[in-house]
Scaffold this active site. Sequence first.
Site, PDB file in Angstrom:
ATOM      1  N   ARG A   1      39.424 -23.817  17.946  1.00  0.00           N
ATOM      2  CA  ARG A   1      39.070 -23.209  17.177  1.00  0.00           C
ATOM      3  C   ARG A   1      40.039 -21.821  16.888  1.00  0.00           C
ATOM      4  O   ARG A   1      40.151 -21.285  17.872  1.00  0.00           O
ATOM      5  CB  ARG A   1      37.673 -22.590  16.844  1.00  0.00           C
ATOM      6  CG  ARG A   1      36.422 -23.783  17.182  1.00  0.00           C
ATOM      7  CD  ARG A   1      35.993 -23.929  15.688  1.00  0.00           C
ATOM      8  NE  ARG A   1      35.194 -24.909  15.750  1.00  0.00           N
ATOM      9  CZ  ARG A   1      33.995 -25.135  15.690  1.00  0.00           C
ATOM     10  NH1 ARG A   1      33.281 -24.033  15.939  1.00  0.00           N
ATOM     11  NH2 ARG A   1      33.411 -26.445  15.700  1.00  0.00           N
TER      12      ARG A   1
ATOM     13  N   LYS B   1      30.858 -18.201  24.901  1.00  0.00           N
ATOM     14  CA  LYS B   1      30.173 -17.119  24.042  1.00  0.00           C
ATOM     15  C   LYS B   1      30.315 -17.439  22.859  1.00  0.00           C
ATOM     16  O   LYS B   1      29.166 -17.765  21.983  1.00  0.00           O
ATOM     17  CB  LYS B   1      30.626 -15.787  24.435  1.00  0.00           C
ATOM     18  CG  LYS B   1      29.809 -14.647  23.999  1.00  0.00           C
ATOM     19  CD  LYS B   1      30.525 -13.407  24.129  1.00  0.00           C
ATOM     20  CE  LYS B   1      30.650 -13.030  25.733  1.00  0.00           C
ATOM     21  NZ  LYS B   1      31.140 -11.745  26.207  1.00  0.00           N
TER      22      LYS B   1
ATOM     23  N   LYS C   1      41.299 -13.058  25.767  1.00  0.00           N
ATOM     24  CA  LYS C   1      41.024 -11.830  26.403  1.00  0.00           C
ATOM     25  C   LYS C   1      42.387 -11.220  26.845  1.00  0.00           C
ATOM     26  O   LYS C   1      43.346 -12.017  27.182  1.00  0.00           O
ATOM     27  CB  LYS C   1      40.253 -11.754  27.649  1.00  0.00           C
ATOM     28  CG  LYS C   1      39.643 -10.765  28.264  1.00  0.00           C
ATOM     29  CD  LYS C   1      38.275 -10.346  27.355  1.00  0.00           C
ATOM     30  CE  LYS C   1      37.524  -9.019  27.629  1.00  0.00           C
ATOM     31  NZ  LYS C   1      36.351  -8.979  27.075  1.00  0.00           N
TER      32      LYS C   1
ATOM     33  N   SER D   1      32.083  -8.936  15.092  1.00  0.00           N
ATOM     34  CA  SER D   1      33.492  -8.860  14.813  1.00  0.00           C
ATOM     35  C   SER D   1      33.812 -10.085  14.022  1.00  0.00           C
ATOM     36  O   SER D   1      34.654 -10.054  13.207  1.00  0.00           O
ATOM     37  CB  SER D   1      34.138  -9.395  16.317  1.00  0.00           C
ATOM     38  OG  SER D   1      34.499  -7.858  16.754  1.00  0.00           O
TER      39      SER D   1
HETATM   40  P1  NAD Z   1      33.125   1.503  28.115  1.00  0.00           P
HETATM   41  O1  NAD Z   1      34.401   1.655  28.809  1.00  0.00           O
HETATM   42  O2  NAD Z   1      32.701   1.846  26.841  1.00  0.00           O
HETATM   43  O3  NAD Z   1      32.006   1.600  29.216  1.00  0.00           O
HETATM   44  C1  NAD Z   1      31.681   1.159  30.602  1.00  0.00           C
HETATM   45  C2  NAD Z   1      31.165   2.197  31.103  1.00  0.00           C
HETATM   46  O4  NAD Z   1      30.818   2.036  32.762  1.00  0.00           O
HETATM   47  C3  NAD Z   1      31.538   3.716  31.293  1.00  0.00           C
HETATM   48  O5  NAD Z   1      30.889   4.737  30.859  1.00  0.00           O
HETATM   49  C4  NAD Z   1      32.350   3.858  32.619  1.00  0.00           C
HETATM   50  O6  NAD Z   1      32.379   5.217  33.324  1.00  0.00           O
HETATM   51  C5  NAD Z   1      30.968   2.811  33.519  1.00  0.00           C
HETATM   52  N1  NAD Z   1      31.453   2.470  34.676  1.00  0.00           N
HETATM   53  C6  NAD Z   1      32.709   2.108  35.084  1.00  0.00           C
HETATM   54  N2  NAD Z   1      32.929   1.858  36.489  1.00  0.00           N
HETATM   55  C7  NAD Z   1      31.506   1.658  36.866  1.00  0.00           C
HETATM   56  C8  NAD Z   1      30.807   1.686  38.266  1.00  0.00           C
HETATM   57  N3  NAD Z   1      31.692   1.389  39.074  1.00  0.00           N
HETATM   58  N4  NAD Z   1      29.491   1.762  38.157  1.00  0.00           N
HETATM   59  C9  NAD Z   1      28.736   2.268  37.302  1.00  0.00           C
HETATM   60  N5  NAD Z   1      29.433   2.514  35.936  1.00  0.00           N
HETATM   61  C10 NAD Z   1      30.868   2.422  35.914  1.00  0.00           C
HETATM   62  O7  NAD Z   1      32.909  -0.280  27.965  1.00  0.00           O
HETATM   63  P2  NAD Z   1      32.118  -1.269  27.201  1.00  0.00           P
HETATM   64  O8  NAD Z   1      32.548  -1.519  26.165  1.00  0.00           O
HETATM   65  O9  NAD Z   1      30.723  -0.616  27.015  1.00  0.00           O
HETATM   66  O10 NAD Z   1      31.932  -2.639  28.057  1.00  0.00           O
HETATM   67  C11 NAD Z   1      31.131  -2.601  29.207  1.00  0.00           C
HETATM   68  C12 NAD Z   1      31.022  -4.216  29.456  1.00  0.00           C
HETATM   69  O11 NAD Z   1      30.309  -4.790  28.453  1.00  0.00           O
HETATM   70  C13 NAD Z   1      32.272  -4.827  29.995  1.00  0.00           C
HETATM   71  O12 NAD Z   1      31.971  -5.632  30.914  1.00  0.00           O
HETATM   72  C14 NAD Z   1      32.602  -5.540  28.880  1.00  0.00           C
HETATM   73  O13 NAD Z   1      33.376  -6.586  28.871  1.00  0.00           O
HETATM   74  C15 NAD Z   1      31.350  -5.847  28.023  1.00  0.00           C
HETATM   75  N6  NAD Z   1      31.225  -6.163  26.623  1.00  0.00           N
HETATM   76  C16 NAD Z   1      31.718  -5.105  25.649  1.00  0.00           C
HETATM   77  C17 NAD Z   1      31.838  -5.415  24.245  1.00  0.00           C
HETATM   78  C18 NAD Z   1      32.089  -4.321  23.280  1.00  0.00           C
HETATM   79  O14 NAD Z   1      31.794  -4.624  22.045  1.00  0.00           O
HETATM   80  N7  NAD Z   1      32.738  -3.172  23.863  1.00  0.00           N
HETATM   81  C19 NAD Z   1      31.258  -6.883  24.098  1.00  0.00           C
HETATM   82  C20 NAD Z   1      31.040  -7.750  24.821  1.00  0.00           C
HETATM   83  C21 NAD Z   1      31.034  -7.430  26.143  1.00  0.00           C
END
Ligand code: NAD
Length: 481
Positions: free
Chosen positions: A70, A98, A110, A367
């Site tokens: 897709r 997903k 990605k 999105s």
């Molecule tokens: P972000 O960068 O906004 O936040 C990540 C947070 O995790 C930060 O506050 C960082 O300080 C903290 N962090 C980093 N390393 C760490 C550790 N070792 N222990 C504890 N905390 C730690 O990122 P996000 O967008 O919130 O993404 C977080 C997760 O969600 C990722 O796995 C990402 O792939 C997934 N995700 C994000 C989205 C999105 O829309 N942003 C969508 C789907 C999945």
Amino acid sequence: MLNEGFRESMSFRECVDRMVDRAIVATGLDPSTAKIIQACNVVSQIKFPACVRGTVEIFTGWWAIHSSHRLPAKGGLRFAPMVNQDEIEALAALMSYKCALADVPFGGAKGGLLINPAKYTEEELRMITHAFGTELARKEYLNPSLSVPAPDMGTSSREMAWLADAYKSIFPEDINQNACVTGKPLNHGGITGRVEGTGKGVQFAIREFFRHPEELEATGLIDGLAGQRIVVQGLGNVGFHTAKFLTEEDGVIVIGVIEQDGAVVNPDGLNIHNLRQHLAETGGVKGFAGSDYSENGAEVLEMECDILIPAALESQIHANNAMAIKAKLIVEAANGPVTYEADEILRHRGVTILPDIYVNAGGVTVSYFEWTRNLSHMRFGRLQRRFDELRGHTYLHALEQLTDKTTPDKLRDEIVRGASELDLVRSGLDDTLRTAFQDMRDVIKHNENIHDFRTAAYTVAVAKIAQSYYDLGLANPGGKP
Ligand code: NAD
């Protein structure tokens, strides 16, 4: 971080493949189709120069397209100091599954850029992101029809605006240029509800789980969502919004938050807004008033709680700490927070896991709404909102005449109100997560080999992708070449 000295025996990508294998075996999918589905179609490493403070630096980034059955292929772009190709391939695969599970008509992709954003000023980051965006656009990895990035770890609407700007500077005549990336600022073609969309989706996923008493009983959780004690790892975009919605709207108590510099705990509940503010000001959770601080965040993952929500990085729950996890329910807000080996251990221990490809699908779902909005060049609800209001007034007027009664003002407002764009986005998001949950439950109900949500989620996803390949004649159900 993983515990010091700990090494998982499998890479992130292998973990994802092994988890998918379980669904393939349980459903008897033919090996040829399985091979086609699991292969990552394209992965490019991109090296590009940028001049920072008078010195040329060479940056390394990746873009992977796991599936293009897709189009466009869709996935987050992360900026992180530890990102690597294996991780990007694993995350691209997760995106394919997903999107299929959430019925979002995209392939999976990605991207990642090896960078520590904290080392650069905003202007330097803009220039580096623009240069990376230009490379991506030239290779058609940033393109409204083919490949559309979104925010992920270390990126936000700001970086998405810079990427869109890079695309527009190369393709100014493309009338659909805004759709080259999602998660943009509202003024630049973004959609209301995207910033918090992933966290809102996590809340909807948990709410849906709590609607099923038999699931709660099996998990050992009693009563409703209010009062459940949760621990969150990572208070970034996803972790913060998840915790915010669950505390403000569902009465959940956040008793622990783990961040990069350690963890803070308060059995009576942490104020999430104040903690986020503290994190923004100090760069960590240490010193947050009214909490106990522990330098060893990993310990807090193992603390007694009802729900554990890893919302930071992959591989946080692994073979070495899986036995020590005490949460009754693990809700994977992050991508890949539980390794394959840990998943095996937790399943045998009877711990319920709501898997990443279900839990955090809210991000790509909103999105998708943003992308369709960009293609239609009109916000949702613009045509019918006032019409719906008018009709509401007409119904109410007729009802009042027939019953000779007056409707209280609050109820009147609720009945006549036309849906805003945010109402529609939230409604579509809720529907997506409820439907996907029902699909997973149906698989468990009808397949005696499948007992856990992760295998069920992959089964739904793999079946949809396989069907798509069958329809295109790229594979066939008998597995014959
Ligand atoms: P972000 O960068 O906004 O936040 C990540 C947070 O995790 C930060 O506050 C960082 O300080 C903290 N962090 C980093 N390393 C760490 C550790 N070792 N222990 C504890 N905390 C730690 O990122 P996000 O967008 O919130 O993404 C977080 C997760 O969600 C990722 O796995 C990402 O792939 C997934 N995700 C994000 C989205 C999105 O829309 N942003 C969508 C789907 C999945």
